[in-house]
Enzyme design. Structure first.
Site, mmCIF file in Angstrom:
data_model
loop_
_atom_site.group_PDB
_atom_site.id
_atom_site.type_symbol
_atom_site.label_atom_id
_atom_site.label_comp_id
_atom_site.label_asym_id
_atom_site.label_seq_id
_atom_site.Cartn_x
_atom_site.Cartn_y
_atom_site.Cartn_z
ATOM 1 N N GLU A 36 -14.055 1.658 -6.170
ATOM 2 C CA GLU A 36 -13.147 1.067 -7.152
ATOM 3 C C GLU A 36 -11.880 1.881 -7.345
ATOM 4 O OE1 GLU A 36 -16.301 0.905 -10.284
ATOM 5 O OE2 GLU A 36 -16.158 -1.255 -9.990
ATOM 6 N N ASP A 48 -12.100 -0.986 -3.150
ATOM 7 C CA ASP A 48 -13.252 -0.604 -2.341
ATOM 8 C C ASP A 48 -14.493 -0.385 -3.199
ATOM 9 O OD1 ASP A 48 -12.547 1.705 -3.663
ATOM 10 O OD2 ASP A 48 -12.557 2.983 -1.887
#
Length: 255
Positions: free
Chosen positions: A199, A196
């Protein structure tokens, strides 16, 4: 910190949301400062981009606790989407050389083998690179599949402007190959898991799916404009699938 660049970008974008005279005055005075903060992080001449190749957006000059002296595809594309919008709107016509350097740098990065793969085996999902255009090979949250979509969206905006101004050959020979690589990657891999925005989580991502959907919609329209009819149906079909996935996901969250 990497957030210095993001703060500058957010500050620059605030101009679109000014409502009151006080806010208008603040934005008028802050926008040049914020914009310069963005430009300072772009190689090779930015004051905070020492060692970066031309057109490379440096996340931060900080090298320890943490080290953010890298370039992220996501960050770079968002930065240049804003700069391209300013250029194509006529707000700042001095940005063209910098934009051309960005598109050239991204074309190079697309071809750099990295831990996510090569250009034909998933490497376009690699989230970040060294600022000298070499691969970052340490452990990281990879792949991050929003980068190619965001890059395609930014470059399509510039390419549309170039077409409007008679630069068809450059668009067809130089920009379309870059755009198509990203769009083909999105069309083929959008339904695979991704790390996402932060990270941290490898799963589905609403943000990633949303920007992928936009990229394929705009990509289909742009390909049609170029006469690249062979890819239009594929991009449109996958965009439809993405929209369905977004709608189902939204209903699931709501319940």
């Amino acid at each position: 910190m990497r957030f210095t660049l993001l703060a500058s970008l957010i500050g620059l974008a605030l101009g679109a949301f000014a409502q009151s005279s006080a806010v208008d005055a603040y934005v008028a005075s802050e926008s040049p400062v914020a914009k310069q903060g963005v430009l300072n992080n772009i190689g090779p001449n930015g004051s905070k981009s020492h060692g970066a190749k031309a057109g490379i957006v440096v996340a931060s000059p900080n090298t320890e606790n943490p080290n953010y002296l890298y370039t992220w595809t996501r960050d770079s594309s968002l930065v240049f989407k804003l700069l391209i919008d300013q250029f194509t709107s006529g707000e700042d016509t001095s940005l063209r050389t910098l934009i051309d350097q960005f598109t050239s740098a991204e074309a190079i990065l697309q071809q750099v083998p990295n831990p996510s793969g090569t250009v034909s085996t998933g490497g376009l999902g690699e989230p970040k690179f060294n600022i000298d255009e070499t691969a970052f090979t340490d452990p990281w949250g990879r792949p991050q599949r929003d980068g190619p979509a965001l890059r395609a969206t930014a470059i399509i905006r510039y390419a549309d402007w170039l077409l409007d101004n008679g630069n068809t050959t450059y668009v067809e020979n130089t920009l379309w190959p870059v755009i198509r690589l990203d769009l083909d990657y999105v069309a083929a891999d959008w339904n695979q898991s991704t790390f996402d925005l932060w990270e941290e989580i490898n799963s589905s991502s609403f943000f990633t799916t949303a920007v992928q959907h936009r990229a394929l919609r705009e990509g289909a329209a742009f390909a049609s404009r170029l006469g690249q009819s062979g890819v239009v149906d594929g991009y449109t079909s996958q965009a439809d699938n993405l929209l369905c996935f977004l709608q189902v996901g939204s209903r699931f969250i709501a319940t």
